[in-house]
Design an enzyme around this catalytic site. Structure first.
Site, PDB file in Angstrom:
ATOM      1  N   SER A 127       6.617  -5.256 -12.386  1.00  0.00           N
ATOM      2  CA  SER A 127       6.245  -4.424 -13.537  1.00  0.00           C
ATOM      3  C   SER A 127       4.993  -4.973 -14.212  1.00  0.00           C
ATOM      4  O   SER A 127       4.739  -6.182 -14.197  1.00  0.00           O
ATOM      5  CB  SER A 127       7.404  -4.444 -14.533  1.00  0.00           C
ATOM      6  OG  SER A 127       6.996  -3.948 -15.782  1.00  0.00           O
ATOM      7  N   TYR A 152      14.154  -9.598 -19.723  1.00  0.00           N
ATOM      8  CA  TYR A 152      13.871  -8.634 -18.646  1.00  0.00           C
ATOM      9  C   TYR A 152      12.524  -8.965 -17.990  1.00  0.00           C
ATOM     10  O   TYR A 152      12.411  -9.077 -16.770  1.00  0.00           O
ATOM     11  CB  TYR A 152      13.847  -7.202 -19.207  1.00  0.00           C
ATOM     12  CG  TYR A 152      13.082  -6.231 -18.351  1.00  0.00           C
ATOM     13  CD1 TYR A 152      13.633  -5.720 -17.190  1.00  0.00           C
ATOM     14  CD2 TYR A 152      11.777  -5.847 -18.688  1.00  0.00           C
ATOM     15  CE1 TYR A 152      12.916  -4.856 -16.380  1.00  0.00           C
ATOM     16  CE2 TYR A 152      11.054  -4.986 -17.892  1.00  0.00           C
ATOM     17  CZ  TYR A 152      11.631  -4.487 -16.734  1.00  0.00           C
ATOM     18  OH  TYR A 152      10.907  -3.641 -15.931  1.00  0.00           O
ATOM     19  N   LYS A 156      11.345 -10.459 -14.052  1.00  0.00           N
ATOM     20  CA  LYS A 156      10.327  -9.907 -13.145  1.00  0.00           C
ATOM     21  C   LYS A 156       9.375 -11.027 -12.705  1.00  0.00           C
ATOM     22  O   LYS A 156       9.029 -11.132 -11.530  1.00  0.00           O
ATOM     23  CB  LYS A 156       9.546  -8.773 -13.824  1.00  0.00           C
ATOM     24  CG  LYS A 156      10.353  -7.502 -14.044  1.00  0.00           C
ATOM     25  CD  LYS A 156      10.728  -6.828 -12.729  1.00  0.00           C
ATOM     26  CE  LYS A 156      11.599  -5.604 -12.903  1.00  0.00           C
ATOM     27  NZ  LYS A 156      12.299  -5.193 -11.676  1.00  0.00           N
TER      28      LYS A 156
END
Ligand code: UD1
Length: 345
Positions: A127, A152, A156
């Site tokens: 992302s 989060y 990644k």
């Protein structure tokens, strides 16, 4: 013989669109999902769009190492695209252990099982969040990764590093793993058939599902988070990428891996349009293309939001031979058609 691609998290929003494009490009696809954040709506839609009733579906939780291993033992998997992960920024701040356990655990098991069963190609769904608040826009793949602003985002970054380390460690060995990291900007929209799309559970966190749910009457009013940012109209700018365009990038990346065209063990590509669009511009485009008025108001800034980020996608354009094609208007019309399809209208 057709090559087989395992799509982990394949029943979700991005996974289902990628499954369609892979099948239409001539790959066999195995869809695996633990169904923790979706139902079978999109998988059924994938079968309708592709006219394929026989797509293998496995209810697999990749946090279960034995289950992940069993999947790779059962199918001749040539490449895996790993989507299976939690993705809500706010929830990750509240439940970090759950996020680290799920997002890291499932990926580690996929890598272990891939290595054990001779699958050499791993594509990881990353992302733009890895860039944090960028100093310079647009961001290139060489722009620095900033400290993650949420667990989060940290997962990644960590999964990117885990894949890089695995590629480095296995280079030249029989269990060699090649990796591609695709850094998505803001995927939005739905398939033009309106048979698959985004299906958030509960109140949507992301902008476009909130817009379409407000337009259909499920939500009363959209809050635009912040109109005092240092941007042309005061609202945040993002790079909204059509979901079908994004899915096609995976086909290009998988083909590059399988055709032995990679020049580095681990390659990274920005998947975006290169075009900044503000929240207000997006809302206006939605109203215009769909001929409706949206109830919205300005609200305070949302914690953790970056002011402006968009991609320099020239590397993917050049090396993958991929380019975003759809206009924001077409994408927003597709998102609205999907919301109406869900409402049975
Ligand atoms: C976030 C994540 C990104 C993740 C993506 C998809 C970060 C910093 N961002 O992107 O990594 O891939 O979700 O899950 O980790 N907005 C409103 N009102 C709303 C909802 C959103 O004004 O009700 C605004 C936001 O302030 C933002 C823009 O719309 O400016 C886009 O928000 P959103 O769709 O949530 O995506 P991001 O936060 O950019």
């Amino acid at each position: 013989m057709k090559k087989t691609v395992l799509v982990s998290g394949g029943a979700g929003f991005i996974g289902s669109h990628v499954t369609v494009e892979l099948i239409q490009a001539g790959y066999e696809v195995v869809v695996a999902d633990n169904m923790s954040n979706c139902d079978l709506t999109c998988f059924e839609g994938v079968k309708k769009i592709t006219g394929r009733d026989d797509i293998p579906f496995e209810k697999t939780d990749f946090c279960d190492a034995a289950a992940a291993d069993a999947l790779f033992a059962k199918y001749p998997i040539d490449a895996v695209i790993h989507f299976a992960a939690f993705k809500a920024v706010g929830e990750s701040v509240a439940k970090p252990v759950m996020y680290y356990k799920n997002n890291l655990g499932s990926f580690l098991n996929v890598l272990e099982a891939a290595g054990a069963h001779g699958c050499h190609n791993v594509l990881f769904s990353s992302s733009a969040t890895v860039y944090g608040e960028p100093d310079v826009v647009p961001v290139t793949e060489r722009s620095p990764r900033k400290p993650a602003t949420s667990p989060y985002g940290a997962t990644k970054q960590m999964c990117e590093d885990i894949l890089r380390d695995t590629v480095r460690a296995t280079a030249g060995t029989p269990g060699e793993i090649k990796g591609i990291l695709l850094r998505y900007f803001n995927p939005i929209g739905a398939h033009p058939s309106a048979l698959i799309g985004e299906l958030p559970r509960g109140v949507p966190n992301n902008l476009v599902p909130f817009i379409t749910q407000t337009a259909i009457g499920k939500r009363e009013c959209l809050s635009i988070f912040g109109n005092d940012y240092p941007t042309p109209d005061g609202t945040c700018q993002r790079d909204y990428i059509d979901i079908v365009d994004l899915a096609k990038a995976h086909v290009c990346a998988v083909a590059r891996m399988m055709d032995g065209k990679m020049t580095e063990g681990c390659e990274v590509y920005n998947i975006g349009t290169g075009r900044p669009v503000s929240v207000l511009e997006l809302v206006n485009a939605f109203q215009k293309v769909n001929g409706l008025k949206l109830n919205y108001r300005f609200a305070p800034r949302r914690e953790g939001d970056v002011t402006a980020i968009w991609a320099d996608p020239s590397l993917a354009n050049k090396v993958l031979g991929w380019k975003a094609g759809r206009s924001v208007e077409d994408t927003l019309a597709a998102a609205w058609a999907w919301e109406k399809h869900l409402a049975g209208k």
